[in-house]
Design a protein around this motif. Structure first.
Motif, PDB file in Angstrom:
ATOM      1  N   UNK A   1      -1.971  23.926  -0.501  1.00  0.00           N
ATOM      2  CA  UNK A   1      -3.385  24.031  -0.855  1.00  0.00           C
ATOM      3  C   UNK A   1      -3.737  23.077  -2.002  1.00  0.00           C
ATOM      4  N   UNK A   2      -2.826  22.907  -2.973  1.00  0.00           N
ATOM      5  CA  UNK A   2      -3.059  21.947  -4.057  1.00  0.00           C
ATOM      6  C   UNK A   2      -3.129  20.524  -3.512  1.00  0.00           C
ATOM      7  N   UNK A   3      -2.253  20.209  -2.561  1.00  0.00           N
ATOM      8  CA  UNK A   3      -2.243  18.879  -1.958  1.00  0.00           C
ATOM      9  C   UNK A   3      -3.530  18.627  -1.171  1.00  0.00           C
ATOM     10  N   UNK A   4      -3.968  19.635  -0.417  1.00  0.00           N
ATOM     11  CA  UNK A   4      -5.225  19.502   0.324  1.00  0.00           C
ATOM     12  C   UNK A   4      -6.396  19.271  -0.624  1.00  0.00           C
ATOM     13  N   UNK A   5      -6.431  20.009  -1.734  1.00  0.00           N
ATOM     14  CA  UNK A   5      -7.505  19.842  -2.724  1.00  0.00           C
ATOM     15  C   UNK A   5      -7.454  18.457  -3.354  1.00  0.00           C
ATOM     16  N   UNK A   6      -6.247  17.970  -3.628  1.00  0.00           N
ATOM     17  CA  UNK A   6      -6.091  16.644  -4.215  1.00  0.00           C
ATOM     18  C   UNK A   6      -6.560  15.553  -3.253  1.00  0.00           C
ATOM     19  N   UNK A   7      -6.200  15.698  -1.997  1.00  0.00           N
ATOM     20  CA  UNK A   7      -6.621  14.718  -0.991  1.00  0.00           C
ATOM     21  C   UNK A   7      -8.134  14.745  -0.839  1.00  0.00           C
ATOM     22  N   UNK A   8      -8.721  15.933  -0.814  1.00  0.00           N
ATOM     23  CA  UNK A   8     -10.169  16.059  -0.701  1.00  0.00           C
ATOM     24  C   UNK A   8     -10.858  15.435  -1.909  1.00  0.00           C
ATOM     25  N   UNK A   9     -10.348  15.699  -3.099  1.00  0.00           N
ATOM     26  CA  UNK A   9     -10.924  15.144  -4.314  1.00  0.00           C
ATOM     27  C   UNK A   9     -10.855  13.616  -4.312  1.00  0.00           C
ATOM     28  N   UNK A  10      -9.712  13.082  -3.906  1.00  0.00           N
ATOM     29  CA  UNK A  10      -9.553  11.631  -3.831  1.00  0.00           C
ATOM     30  C   UNK A  10     -10.521  11.028  -2.825  1.00  0.00           C
ATOM     31  N   UNK A  11     -10.677  11.695  -1.689  1.00  0.00           N
ATOM     32  CA  UNK A  11     -11.613  11.222  -0.671  1.00  0.00           C
ATOM     33  C   UNK A  11     -13.041  11.235  -1.157  1.00  0.00           C
ATOM     34  N   UNK A  12     -13.412  12.290  -1.869  1.00  0.00           N
ATOM     35  CA  UNK A  12     -14.772  12.391  -2.404  1.00  0.00           C
ATOM     36  C   UNK A  12     -15.035  11.261  -3.394  1.00  0.00           C
ATOM     37  N   UNK A  13     -14.077  11.015  -4.290  1.00  0.00           N
ATOM     38  CA  UNK A  13     -14.266   9.947  -5.277  1.00  0.00           C
ATOM     39  C   UNK A  13     -14.310   8.575  -4.611  1.00  0.00           C
ATOM     40  N   UNK A  14     -13.472   8.357  -3.599  1.00  0.00           N
ATOM     41  CA  UNK A  14     -13.474   7.082  -2.886  1.00  0.00           C
ATOM     42  C   UNK A  14     -14.823   6.871  -2.202  1.00  0.00           C
ATOM     43  N   UNK A  15     -15.295   7.899  -1.492  1.00  0.00           N
ATOM     44  CA  UNK A  15     -16.559   7.812  -0.776  1.00  0.00           C
ATOM     45  C   UNK A  15     -17.721   7.610  -1.745  1.00  0.00           C
TER      46      UNK A  15
END
Length: 178
Positions: free
Chosen positions: A44-58
């Motif tokens: 779940x931490x990894x999923x949140x990290x990936x989502x956060x990175x995607x949001x910042x990239x976008x």
């Protein structure tokens, strides 16, 4: 069936134990459950990290390299952030603040200066957001993000002042050498 990687590992372990004909001991079951909890938390931490990175990239691609009329941007912020009192404006301010502090991830293109344009765009979006949703940003949870944004903007201003003074210094050196 949609299983997490932790659940798949636990199922595989149980199959291996059953094939050997041994029933897992109580201690082993507790270890397996603890490991499953650990892997579930990690997933779940990894999923949140990936989502956060995607949001910042976008957000970086949209905000950093767009030009917009300030009035239209402010109106768009009012119209699109309809849940501002539920933290939507605070979350947007947090993303913009992080973008301001992050270095540009896109290399210099065709002789343009993306960093200066990027900073200007981020500040423009931040200004429109604060103009549109100031009351929501000044509530208890938004006040912390406003203080963080203020520090990030002050740091960007300080960097701009240093760059401007360096330009003046270089211009003076060029004039004196001629």
């Amino acid at each position: 069936m949609n299983e997490t990687s932790a659940e798949v590992l636990l199922l595989e372990k149980e199959k291996t134990t059953k094939k050997k004909g041994k029933a897992p001991t109580k201690k082993r079951k507790e270890e397996m459950v603890a490991r499953l909890d650990e892997l579930t938390t990690l997933t779940s931490d990894l999923e949140a990290s990936i989502l956060s990175t995607g949001i910042h990239f976008f957000a970086d691609r949209i905000v950093s390299y767009s030009t917009a009329n300030s009035s239209l941007l402010r109106t768009a912020m009012i119209d699109t952030l309809v849940h501002a009192k539920r933290g939507e404006a605070t979350a947007m301010l947090s993303v913009l603040t992080k973008l301001l502090a992050m270095p540009s991830s896109v290399p210099k293109l065709s002789g343009k200066q993306p960093t200066a344009f990027r900073t200007t765009s981020i500040v423009q979006w931040t200004s429109a957001l604060t103009d549109a949703h100031l009351p929501a940003l000044l509530d208890a949870e938004g006040a912390k993000e406003v203080a963080t944004a203020r520090k990030a903007v002050s740091a960007a201003i300080g960097q701009g002042e240093v760059i401007a003074s360096m330009k003046d210094l270089v211009d003076t050196a060029i004039r004196t050498s001629l």
